[in-house]
Write an enzyme that holds these catalytic residues in place. Sequence first.
Site, PDB file in Angstrom:
ATOM      1  N   VAL A  69       9.183  -9.207   5.527  1.00 58.54           N
ATOM      2  CA  VAL A  69       9.975 -10.429   5.426  1.00 58.54           C
ATOM      3  C   VAL A  69       9.144 -11.674   5.711  1.00 58.54           C
ATOM      4  O   VAL A  69       9.217 -12.666   4.972  1.00 58.54           O
ATOM      5  CB  VAL A  69      11.188 -10.359   6.376  1.00 58.54           C
ATOM      6  CG1 VAL A  69      11.941 -11.687   6.379  1.00 58.54           C
ATOM      7  CG2 VAL A  69      12.123  -9.236   5.961  1.00 58.54           C
ATOM      8  N   GLU A  71      13.243  -2.696  11.131  1.00 51.69           N
ATOM      9  CA  GLU A  71      12.774  -1.709  10.169  1.00 51.69           C
ATOM     10  C   GLU A  71      11.623  -0.914  10.778  1.00 51.69           C
ATOM     11  O   GLU A  71      10.607  -1.485  11.163  1.00 51.69           O
ATOM     12  CB  GLU A  71      12.310  -2.385   8.885  1.00 51.69           C
ATOM     13  CG  GLU A  71      11.793  -1.396   7.849  1.00 51.69           C
ATOM     14  CD  GLU A  71      11.321  -2.072   6.574  1.00 51.69           C
ATOM     15  OE1 GLU A  71      11.325  -1.396   5.523  1.00 51.69           O
ATOM     16  OE2 GLU A  71      10.953  -3.252   6.625  1.00 51.69           O
ATOM     17  N   CYS A 101      10.389   1.439   1.488  1.00 56.31           N
ATOM     18  CA  CYS A 101      11.351   0.373   1.791  1.00 56.31           C
ATOM     19  C   CYS A 101      12.778   0.886   1.832  1.00 56.31           C
ATOM     20  O   CYS A 101      13.587   0.455   2.657  1.00 56.31           O
ATOM     21  CB  CYS A 101      11.230  -0.741   0.751  1.00 56.31           C
ATOM     22  SG  CYS A 101       9.616  -1.521   0.697  1.00 56.31           S
ATOM     23  N   LYS A 151      20.682 -10.254   1.327  1.00 58.46           N
ATOM     24  CA  LYS A 151      20.343 -10.802   2.646  1.00 58.46           C
ATOM     25  C   LYS A 151      18.817 -10.917   2.789  1.00 58.46           C
ATOM     26  O   LYS A 151      18.141 -11.356   1.848  1.00 58.46           O
ATOM     27  CB  LYS A 151      20.994  -9.955   3.741  1.00 58.46           C
ATOM     28  CG  LYS A 151      22.526  -9.926   3.631  1.00 58.46           C
ATOM     29  CD  LYS A 151      23.211  -9.305   4.824  1.00 58.46           C
ATOM     30  CE  LYS A 151      23.144  -7.819   4.880  1.00 58.46           C
ATOM     31  NZ  LYS A 151      23.993  -7.224   5.928  1.00 58.46           N
ATOM     32  N   GLY A 187      11.786  -5.280   2.015  1.00 55.29           N
ATOM     33  CA  GLY A 187      12.027  -4.195   2.954  1.00 55.29           C
ATOM     34  C   GLY A 187      13.490  -4.032   3.299  1.00 55.29           C
ATOM     35  O   GLY A 187      14.355  -4.778   2.856  1.00 55.29           O
ATOM     36  N   LYS A 237      -2.649  -8.531  -7.345  1.00 53.98           N
ATOM     37  CA  LYS A 237      -3.412  -8.260  -6.127  1.00 53.98           C
ATOM     38  C   LYS A 237      -2.887  -6.991  -5.460  1.00 53.98           C
ATOM     39  O   LYS A 237      -1.769  -6.951  -4.972  1.00 53.98           O
ATOM     40  CB  LYS A 237      -3.305  -9.414  -5.132  1.00 53.98           C
ATOM     41  CG  LYS A 237      -4.098  -9.162  -3.838  1.00 53.98           C
ATOM     42  CD  LYS A 237      -3.645 -10.057  -2.726  1.00 53.98           C
ATOM     43  CE  LYS A 237      -3.372  -9.369  -1.422  1.00 53.98           C
ATOM     44  NZ  LYS A 237      -4.081  -8.164  -1.081  1.00 53.98           N
ATOM     45  N   PRO A 238      -3.707  -5.928  -5.402  1.00 56.11           N
ATOM     46  CA  PRO A 238      -3.306  -4.734  -4.650  1.00 56.11           C
ATOM     47  C   PRO A 238      -3.508  -4.949  -3.152  1.00 56.11           C
ATOM     48  O   PRO A 238      -4.160  -5.898  -2.712  1.00 56.11           O
ATOM     49  CB  PRO A 238      -4.257  -3.644  -5.167  1.00 56.11           C
ATOM     50  CG  PRO A 238      -5.044  -4.264  -6.274  1.00 56.11           C
ATOM     51  CD  PRO A 238      -4.981  -5.745  -6.088  1.00 56.11           C
ATOM     52  N   GLY A 264      15.661  -9.691   0.230  1.00 54.09           N
ATOM     53  CA  GLY A 264      14.985 -10.340  -0.873  1.00 54.09           C
ATOM     54  C   GLY A 264      15.875 -10.915  -1.940  1.00 54.09           C
ATOM     55  O   GLY A 264      17.107 -10.955  -1.808  1.00 54.09           O
ATOM     56  N   GLU A 321      10.908  -8.499  -2.846  1.00 51.01           N
ATOM     57  CA  GLU A 321      11.502  -7.268  -2.290  1.00 51.01           C
ATOM     58  C   GLU A 321      10.897  -7.106  -0.912  1.00 51.01           C
ATOM     59  O   GLU A 321       9.730  -6.779  -0.764  1.00 51.01           O
ATOM     60  CB  GLU A 321      11.193  -6.079  -3.210  1.00 51.01           C
ATOM     61  CG  GLU A 321      12.062  -4.867  -2.912  1.00 51.01           C
ATOM     62  CD  GLU A 321      11.413  -3.950  -1.891  1.00 51.01           C
ATOM     63  OE1 GLU A 321      11.770  -4.079  -0.691  1.00 51.01           O
ATOM     64  OE2 GLU A 321      10.573  -3.146  -2.270  1.00 51.01           O
ATOM     65  N   TRP A 339       0.796  -1.216   0.000  1.00 48.68           N
ATOM     66  CA  TRP A 339       0.000   0.000   0.000  1.00 48.68           C
ATOM     67  C   TRP A 339       0.834   1.274   0.000  1.00 48.68           C
ATOM     68  O   TRP A 339       0.306   2.355  -0.183  1.00 48.68           O
ATOM     69  CB  TRP A 339      -0.910   0.026   1.244  1.00 48.68           C
ATOM     70  CG  TRP A 339      -0.202  -0.400   2.505  1.00 48.68           C
ATOM     71  CD1 TRP A 339      -0.243  -1.625   3.085  1.00 48.68           C
ATOM     72  CD2 TRP A 339       0.687   0.389   3.299  1.00 48.68           C
ATOM     73  NE1 TRP A 339       0.551  -1.655   4.203  1.00 48.68           N
ATOM     74  CE2 TRP A 339       1.127  -0.426   4.355  1.00 48.68           C
ATOM     75  CE3 TRP A 339       1.144   1.714   3.239  1.00 48.68           C
ATOM     76  CZ2 TRP A 339       2.018   0.015   5.344  1.00 48.68           C
ATOM     77  CZ3 TRP A 339       2.029   2.167   4.201  1.00 48.68           C
ATOM     78  CH2 TRP A 339       2.460   1.327   5.242  1.00 48.68           C
ATOM     79  N   THR A 355       5.936 -12.338   5.468  1.00 50.26           N
ATOM     80  CA  THR A 355       5.011 -12.675   4.388  1.00 50.26           C
ATOM     81  C   THR A 355       5.776 -13.147   3.164  1.00 50.26           C
ATOM     82  O   THR A 355       5.334 -14.058   2.457  1.00 50.26           O
ATOM     83  CB  THR A 355       4.136 -11.467   4.031  1.00 50.26           C
ATOM     84  OG1 THR A 355       3.508 -10.968   5.215  1.00 50.26           O
ATOM     85  CG2 THR A 355       3.066 -11.841   3.027  1.00 50.26           C
TER      86      THR A 355
END
Length: 476
Positions: free
Chosen positions: A224, A380, A278, A450, A246, A169-170, A453, A244, A145, A226
């Site tokens: 990460v 993060e 990110c 790392k 984060g 999928k948004p 991703g 990707e 989002w 998910t």
Amino acid sequence: MKMMIGGERRDSVSGRVFPVHNPATGDVVGEAPLGGEDDVLAAIEAAGEAFPDWAAKSPRDRAKILFFAAEEVRRRNTDLAALLTAEQGKPIREAVDEINGFANILEYYHALSAGLRGEFANLKGYGRVTVRRRPLGICGAIIPWNMPAIIMGWKIGAALAAGNTMVLKPARTAPLTCMRLAEILGEAGLPPGVLNVVTGPGETVGREIARNPGVRKVSFTGEVGTGRQVALDAAPAMKRLTLELGGSDPMIVCDDADIGAAVEGVIRGRYYNCGQVCTAVKRLYVSDSIADEFVRRLTARVETFVVGNGMDRGVGMGPLNNRAGLNRVVNIVDAARERDEGKIVAGGRAPEGEQYKRGLFFLPTLITGVPHDSVLFSEEIFGPVLPIAAVSGLDEALELANNSRYGLGASVWTRNADTIARATEELEAGIVWVNQHLRIPPEVPFGGTKASGIGRENGSRALEEYTEEKAVLVRL
């Protein structure tokens, strides 16, 4: 607004919808269909039916549609930006930039698509060798989002230009702009079924995209945990993956840096999109010889920020996008305060005033003197909070910068050529900036190392990741 499946606007199979709220006011700004597994199956079927004809088109013909869509997106920029601000929360000027960025990406892949060629060679004793590139087939994309238009562009631009079809999928809190952009692509000539948008929860819609064997590649942007689940769901079908996941980007300010430029780099690099990026600056290491002056000037700059509804004139930073994100930021700052981990010199709380009570606001925050082992540095922080530590020199700065499970982006601020050479070589990150931070043009490969991703988006590399190689050896 309805889902786009097979080129048609459809309700979900269940007929149910969910509301989309403005994070600045709490008002409902729209509804989206509450899709489920059956909707994903219908989208995959439509994508499969559309694939042969789309893959058979010449790269030039596919690219023309992307170009026409980009022109139409630019023409509708004002309306699209207003929709993006309403559902996501960012200031309208940032939304305008993001919509233009989506158009830039489509234009880039329009220009690049003709360059997707195989390789040719004559090998003595083996004959003529041809390496052909073919599209993978049906691809899936799961997007977050925080930058929905840009990240949608990253994923569909390369995939469609390479001849694939897609199910996208948004995020549930910001689906409306993505749905509108998909409609514009259809109006620009994208054939039915080439791009299918299914809205709904990640645990059903996202998981079906990830695990369905009809989907040949999944591109996911998110956190990460998910991302690991997406990889596990995709593994049985041996799918291609781009993840990707984060980052916790360090920014190193050396003693010879232009302090004014570096301060402005922090402002944009940390507080753009309320810190929900990110590759935002999330850890700041400043040479101890300039640390006091740097913090003083940075604090003064942060205190001039206007926080408010992204549609209002003069607003520098909008709200966080969702309640869970706000709660996490509040909890992290409160825990640091209770443990006496550094000194909060700016922000550290929600703004006061009647206009903020219904929104998800938090002031831009600076925390100095943070211990190197603090959770403020190790995790993060997806919000407008920046921990700062003074360092003795480049050796310590690089050691601390690399002491993270993440490796997405990093920046170094210096005028010294030797420092630039060493830092860009030793920083463990997928992208390193020098005397700038956060900017990612579509020509530049983007991805992490790392826990940040695997795979790359943007650039010619992304086109290759949406193709499969076939080697052909011919001996006459």
